[in-house]
Scaffold this motif. Structure first.
Motif, PDB file in Angstrom:
ATOM      1  N   ALA A 343       5.424 -20.337  90.298  1.00 38.20           N
ATOM      2  CA  ALA A 343       5.731 -21.033  89.049  1.00 38.20           C
ATOM      3  C   ALA A 343       6.606 -20.163  88.146  1.00 38.20           C
ATOM      4  O   ALA A 343       7.543 -20.658  87.500  1.00 38.20           O
ATOM      5  N   ALA A 344       6.329 -18.852  88.106  1.00 35.34           N
ATOM      6  CA  ALA A 344       7.140 -17.957  87.284  1.00 35.34           C
ATOM      7  C   ALA A 344       8.571 -17.892  87.807  1.00 35.34           C
ATOM      8  O   ALA A 344       9.529 -17.851  87.016  1.00 35.34           O
ATOM      9  N   ARG A 345       8.736 -17.880  89.127  1.00 34.15           N
ATOM     10  CA  ARG A 345      10.091 -17.858  89.696  1.00 34.15           C
ATOM     11  C   ARG A 345      10.865 -19.124  89.328  1.00 34.15           C
ATOM     12  O   ARG A 345      12.055 -19.064  89.004  1.00 34.15           O
ATOM     13  N   ARG A 346      10.190 -20.261  89.386  1.00 29.90           N
ATOM     14  CA  ARG A 346      10.864 -21.521  89.044  1.00 29.90           C
ATOM     15  C   ARG A 346      11.285 -21.533  87.579  1.00 29.90           C
ATOM     16  O   ARG A 346      12.382 -21.998  87.242  1.00 29.90           O
ATOM     17  N   ARG A 347      10.422 -20.992  86.710  1.00 31.64           N
ATOM     18  CA  ARG A 347      10.794 -20.927  85.288  1.00 31.64           C
ATOM     19  C   ARG A 347      12.017 -20.039  85.090  1.00 31.64           C
ATOM     20  O   ARG A 347      12.927 -20.378  84.330  1.00 31.64           O
ATOM     21  N   ASP A 348      12.063 -18.923  85.791  1.00 36.17           N
ATOM     22  CA  ASP A 348      13.204 -18.020  85.646  1.00 36.17           C
ATOM     23  C   ASP A 348      14.477 -18.656  86.188  1.00 36.17           C
ATOM     24  O   ASP A 348      15.568 -18.482  85.627  1.00 36.17           O
ATOM     25  N   GLU A 349      14.360 -19.391  87.289  1.00 29.07           N
ATOM     26  CA  GLU A 349      15.536 -20.048  87.862  1.00 29.07           C
ATOM     27  C   GLU A 349      16.103 -21.083  86.907  1.00 29.07           C
ATOM     28  O   GLU A 349      17.325 -21.214  86.758  1.00 29.07           O
ATOM     29  N   ARG A 350      15.208 -21.840  86.241  1.00 28.12           N
ATOM     30  CA  ARG A 350      15.694 -22.825  85.271  1.00 28.12           C
ATOM     31  C   ARG A 350      16.342 -22.124  84.082  1.00 28.12           C
ATOM     32  O   ARG A 350      17.349 -22.586  83.544  1.00 28.12           O
ATOM     33  N   LEU A 351      15.767 -20.958  83.706  1.00 26.90           N
ATOM     34  CA  LEU A 351      16.292 -20.234  82.559  1.00 26.90           C
ATOM     35  C   LEU A 351      17.694 -19.708  82.838  1.00 26.90           C
ATOM     36  O   LEU A 351      18.616 -19.872  82.023  1.00 26.90           O
ATOM     37  N   VAL A 352      17.919 -19.105  83.985  1.00 22.06           N
ATOM     38  CA  VAL A 352      19.217 -18.490  84.267  1.00 22.06           C
ATOM     39  C   VAL A 352      20.280 -19.522  84.595  1.00 22.06           C
ATOM     40  O   VAL A 352      21.464 -19.161  84.710  1.00 22.06           O
ATOM     41  N   SER A 353      19.878 -20.771  84.762  1.00 21.69           N
ATOM     42  CA  SER A 353      20.906 -21.797  84.955  1.00 21.69           C
ATOM     43  C   SER A 353      21.734 -21.990  83.686  1.00 21.69           C
ATOM     44  O   SER A 353      22.832 -22.515  83.717  1.00 21.69           O
ATOM     45  N   ASP A 354      21.175 -21.553  82.549  1.00 19.46           N
ATOM     46  CA  ASP A 354      21.905 -21.574  81.286  1.00 19.46           C
ATOM     47  C   ASP A 354      22.684 -20.262  81.182  1.00 19.46           C
ATOM     48  O   ASP A 354      22.089 -19.180  81.173  1.00 19.46           O
ATOM     49  N   PRO A 355      24.012 -20.291  81.095  1.00 22.69           N
ATOM     50  CA  PRO A 355      24.803 -19.046  81.073  1.00 22.69           C
ATOM     51  C   PRO A 355      24.530 -18.175  79.847  1.00 22.69           C
ATOM     52  O   PRO A 355      24.897 -17.011  79.822  1.00 22.69           O
ATOM     53  N   ASN A 356      23.869 -18.707  78.830  1.00 21.40           N
ATOM     54  CA  ASN A 356      23.572 -17.926  77.635  1.00 21.40           C
ATOM     55  C   ASN A 356      22.171 -17.312  77.653  1.00 21.40           C
ATOM     56  O   ASN A 356      21.725 -16.750  76.649  1.00 21.40           O
ATOM     57  N   GLU A 357      21.485 -17.421  78.779  1.00 24.07           N
ATOM     58  CA  GLU A 357      20.138 -16.858  78.907  1.00 24.07           C
ATOM     59  C   GLU A 357      20.132 -15.767  79.973  1.00 24.07           C
ATOM     60  O   GLU A 357      20.951 -15.775  80.902  1.00 24.07           O
ATOM     61  N   VAL A 358      19.209 -14.837  79.830  1.00 23.73           N
ATOM     62  CA  VAL A 358      19.026 -13.751  80.797  1.00 23.73           C
ATOM     63  C   VAL A 358      17.567 -13.749  81.235  1.00 23.73           C
ATOM     64  O   VAL A 358      16.658 -13.716  80.400  1.00 23.73           O
ATOM     65  N   ALA A 359      17.359 -13.778  82.510  1.00 21.20           N
ATOM     66  CA  ALA A 359      15.991 -13.773  83.026  1.00 21.20           C
ATOM     67  C   ALA A 359      15.379 -12.390  82.865  1.00 21.20           C
ATOM     68  O   ALA A 359      16.063 -11.369  83.001  1.00 21.20           O
ATOM     69  N   PRO A 360      14.081 -12.322  82.533  1.00 21.73           N
ATOM     70  CA  PRO A 360      13.428 -11.016  82.412  1.00 21.73           C
ATOM     71  C   PRO A 360      13.322 -10.339  83.779  1.00 21.73           C
ATOM     72  O   PRO A 360      13.181 -10.995  84.809  1.00 21.73           O
ATOM     73  N   LYS A 361      13.431  -9.018  83.758  1.00 19.93           N
ATOM     74  CA  LYS A 361      13.259  -8.276  85.000  1.00 19.93           C
ATOM     75  C   LYS A 361      11.784  -8.284  85.371  1.00 19.93           C
ATOM     76  O   LYS A 361      10.936  -7.890  84.563  1.00 19.93           O
ATOM     77  N   PRO A 362      11.438  -8.747  86.560  1.00 19.77           N
ATOM     78  CA  PRO A 362      10.015  -8.846  86.906  1.00 19.77           C
ATOM     79  C   PRO A 362       9.373  -7.475  87.024  1.00 19.77           C
ATOM     80  O   PRO A 362      10.009  -6.489  87.423  1.00 19.77           O
ATOM     81  N   GLU A 363       8.113  -7.409  86.638  1.00 23.07           N
ATOM     82  CA  GLU A 363       7.346  -6.172  86.785  1.00 23.07           C
ATOM     83  C   GLU A 363       7.150  -5.874  88.261  1.00 23.07           C
ATOM     84  O   GLU A 363       6.837  -6.768  89.049  1.00 23.07           O
ATOM     85  N   SER A 364       7.352  -4.621  88.648  1.00 25.97           N
ATOM     86  CA  SER A 364       7.218  -4.242  90.051  1.00 25.97           C
ATOM     87  C   SER A 364       6.368  -2.974  90.161  1.00 25.97           C
ATOM     88  O   SER A 364       6.729  -1.923  89.617  1.00 25.97           O
ATOM     89  N   PRO A 365       5.247  -3.110  90.870  1.00 26.78           N
ATOM     90  CA  PRO A 365       4.658  -4.336  91.411  1.00 26.78           C
ATOM     91  C   PRO A 365       3.984  -5.140  90.305  1.00 26.78           C
ATOM     92  O   PRO A 365       3.654  -4.575  89.255  1.00 26.78           O
ATOM     93  N   PRO A 366       3.760  -6.428  90.524  1.00 23.11           N
ATOM     94  CA  PRO A 366       3.073  -7.230  89.512  1.00 23.11           C
ATOM     95  C   PRO A 366       1.676  -6.676  89.251  1.00 23.11           C
ATOM     96  O   PRO A 366       0.981  -6.248  90.176  1.00 23.11           O
ATOM     97  N   SER A 367       1.291  -6.682  87.992  1.00 19.85           N
ATOM     98  CA  SER A 367      -0.041  -6.208  87.638  1.00 19.85           C
ATOM     99  C   SER A 367      -1.096  -7.203  88.117  1.00 19.85           C
ATOM    100  O   SER A 367      -0.974  -8.410  87.892  1.00 19.85           O
ATOM    101  N   ARG A 368      -2.103  -6.686  88.785  1.00 22.99           N
ATOM    102  CA  ARG A 368      -3.172  -7.552  89.314  1.00 22.99           C
ATOM    103  C   ARG A 368      -4.519  -7.022  88.843  1.00 22.99           C
ATOM    104  O   ARG A 368      -4.922  -5.920  89.213  1.00 22.99           O
ATOM    105  N   PRO A 369      -5.213  -7.764  88.022  1.00 25.70           N
ATOM    106  CA  PRO A 369      -6.531  -7.301  87.574  1.00 25.70           C
ATOM    107  C   PRO A 369      -7.520  -7.316  88.729  1.00 25.70           C
ATOM    108  O   PRO A 369      -7.411  -8.131  89.662  1.00 25.70           O
TER     109      PRO A 369
END
Length: 685
Positions: A343-369
């Protein structure tokens, strides 16, 4: 300001008053400069201390340039089953308190040749350093003062008192933190990340390793100052602080070193950072082998282990000094985590489709409680967690107060899915336990009165029996740590501190001859067997840096697995007989991360040992100074303790010195201050 602070601390109400009972059979051993007080059970440790303490005192006095004119009282006890000590630098009646439990290999205190000597050297350094009176001052005023402290005790910042005692411990024992790979690892890693503490933070206790910086960075800064201004410069600083001219620490420092302590520290910090970055480039040129980061974690992490089915990872977490818990993660991502990532990837893909938006750099590795946690109980954290063979419960240690008010280690079992905790032993003084493959018993370490031994614990009855061991060479005070059963249950691998250093050994599980593995470096943390028993994974000091190796349990032939810039330790292999993954811990400036690597991958080339020659203090000394231990002296027979010889009456306050009588204790995190206070009004019924 500092006098008011010290006064308020001494008159504060202590959170707890732990110690061997005043009603115990207390004894005293007299030497020329000391009265050593101890409960009778501690007599072997106290005699070991008494045989060397005069030689240690002579070395400390010679290095500091001052000798305390009054006899020093030494209290031997073990109130918290922990490695520690305190010093009270009263001008008229100095006191030292020594706790007898030795430290583990991977702690900041783990590098020692003799624990008693290291601890005593550090605490006596406090006494000799801080009891220097004002030049030509009246001793009568000190005896009548309710707070008889000298100018150094009242004016020195914490990083000075602790840093200098740490410097002395290294200079006079050839071991301790200045000679250790632990201090070097902290300086190197914090320098690489640009996180060496600012001057104002040197004495603070907050944050990751905050309480240790006064010792680790403070001692390195004082060494740097001494190298820069000459070997007499620190002695001159102490004389200037006690001068009749008066003035505080900062003005005395400027008179000796020509600049402020803050400004020179900034220069020191810049130099260490520059050298740390150069060390990082050198290691990168040799070729790093770091595996992959599995979880970035803030604060402390220890005792990782993969469950028997390979599905879960267990560890102890200490995100802050006020928070500690056992944690269990599912190694594979859950279906819910996978859906959330998608779901987070899909949100980022929709965001970067707008040329005036920049997708956040994903945390690596993702934090897992973690999925399951076990918090403290009544303020006491769990330690040394190990999976039971069923993979559904965890064996762990925890301290709790016994009938005498003393904290003692015992074993417990945590059923993770039910959340149930059951106690296995009571008042057994056992910890660091590893269950046998059949789950009916565990190998553990029992520590009592300063002595350490390998034991077997029946997990159904809680019965404890010593594992008889035989080995060549005499060692009066061996220390055992991290016993680990082989997969077939026939042998136990463990760390043993013997004849001045840590060693990786194996012993038959029912007892017998101890076999030492001849390794290419000193072991520094818990070992772990491979699932087929053909290898023992262990962290070794490798050219001054902690790296992982796979060792043959028959002869110690070792293959390097990592080359890191900080330190890799505490290996935790998965149960896959074909290799699988090897989890491990790695030191960073934010905390201890969980890493993962393939143990079957190629071995990085050996580091050139010559690199250590110019590496100090970012690497430990390549040729440490060998400091001979003080010659043992004859020890007098102990006598019964008498409270009258050490009690002192002062205006308003009676500072009861002896071990008899109720008392309040105040400990400052690492500051080695202990007050035992009696209000005169409260002494009357």
């Amino acid at each position: 300001m500092r006098r008011a602070l010290l006064t308020s601390l001494l008159f504060a109400v202590a959170a707890c008053a732990l110690g061997q009972r005043p009603s115990a059979d207390w004894r005293t051993i007299d030497t020329v400069h000391f009265r050593i007080h101890f409960p009778s059970e501690f007599e072997p440790w106290a005699r070991h201390l008494a045989a060397s303490i005069e030689g240690i005192y002579g070395g400390v006095s010679g290095l500091v340039g001052y000798a305390t004119p009054r006899r020093i009282d030494v209290i031997v006890r073990d109130p918290a089953a922990d490695a520690n000590g305190m010093a009270i630098p009263y001008l008229d009646r100095p006191e030292v308190v020594l706790w007898t439990s030795p430290p583990d290999a991977e702690t900041g205190l783990g590098d020692y040749s003799d624990w008693t000597a290291l601890l005593t050297t550090h605490e006596l350094a406090h006494i000799v350093h801080l009891t220097r009176p004002r030049n030509r001052s009246s001793q009568l005023l000190a005896r009548l003062s309710p707070l008889p402290f000298g100018p150094l005790a009242l004016a020195s910042p914490r990083w000075v008192t602790e840093g200098y005692a740490t410097l002395v411990e290294g200079a006079l024992t050839g071991s301790g933190r200045p000679a250790s790979s632990f201090r070097a690892m902290v300086l190197r890693r914090f320098g690489i990340e640009g996180k060496l503490p600012a001057y104002g933070d040197l004495g603070r206790s907050e944050g990751w390793l905050g309480g240790s910086m006064a010792y680790l960075v403070g001692s390195a800064y004082l060494e740097w100052l001494s190298d820069r201004a000459g070997s007499e410069s620190l002695r001159n600083l102490w004389k200037r602080m006690a001068s009749r001219r008066g003035g505080g620490f900062a003005s005395s420092f400027r008179d000796v070193f020509g600049d402020s302590p803050r400004d020179l520290y900034d220069r020191f910090r810049a130099e260490i950072t520059e050298r740390a970055l150069a060390e990082e480039k050198r290691l990168q040129a040799e070729g790093l082998a770091e595996g992959e980061r599995w979880q970035r974690l803030r604060g402390g992490t220890s005792s990782p282990q993969v469950s028997p089915d390979g599905a879960r990872l267990l560890a102890r977490r200490d995100p802050s000094p006020r928070e500690s818990f056992l944690a269990v993660w599912e190694i594979a991502e859950s279906a819910e985590e996978i859906r959330a990532s998608a779901a987070a990837r899909r949100r980022d893909e929709r965001l970067v489709s707008d040329p005036n938006e920049v997708a956040p750099k994903p945390e690596s590795p993702p934090s897992r409680p973690p999925r399951w946690t076990l918090p403290r109980a009544d303020g006491y954290p769990a330690a040394d967690p190990r999976w039971m063979p069923d993979g559904r419960s965890v064996l762990f240690s925890r301290r709790a107060p016994g009938p005498d008010g003393v904290l003692r280690w015992d074993l417990y079992r945590w059923e993770i899915e039910r959340g149930r905790v059951s106690r296995i032993t009571s008042g057994a003084d056992v910890s660091d336990a590893d269950p046998a493959p059949d789950g009916r018993s565990a190998a553990a370490v029992r520590g009592r009165f300063g002595a350490s031994e390998l034991v077997r614990v029946d997990l159904s009855s809680g019965d404890v029996r010593a594992i008889p061991v035989r080995q060549s060479g005499e060692e009066a005070w061996p220390v055992w740590s991290h016993p680990r059963f082989s997969p077939d249950g026939r042998r136990i691998a463990a760390l043993e501190h013997r004849l001045g250093r840590w060693r990786l050994v194996t012993v038959p599980s029912e007892g017998g001859e101890v076999a030492e593995l001849e390794l290419p470096g000193a072991p520094v943390a818990q070992p772990a067997w491979s699932s087929d028993g053909s290898r023992i994974f262990v962290a070794l000091e490798d050219a001054g840096i902690w790296n992982l190796f796979a060792a043959d349990p028959r002869d110690g032939a070792a293959r390097r697995l990592t080359r890191v810039t900080g330190g890799a330790f505490s290996p935790a292999p998965s149960p896959d007989p074909n290799g699988g993954a090897l989890f491990f811990l790695e030191m960073t400036a934010a905390g201890v991360d969980l890493g993962r690597l393939d143990p079957s991958s190629g071995s990085p080339a050996a580091s050139p040992s010559a690199a250590r020659l110019e590496g100090y203090p970012l690497l430990p000394p390549s040729a440490p100074v060998i400091v001979p231990a003080p010659s043992p002296a004859p020890v007098a027979a102990p006598r019964r303790y008498s409270p009258w010889e050490s009690a002192t009456i002062r205006p308003f306050v009676n500072f009861a010195l002896g071990p008899g009588g109720d008392s309040a204790q105040i400990g400052l995190d690492g500051a080695d201050v202990l007050g035992r206070l009696h209000w005169l009004a409260a002494a009357s019924p």
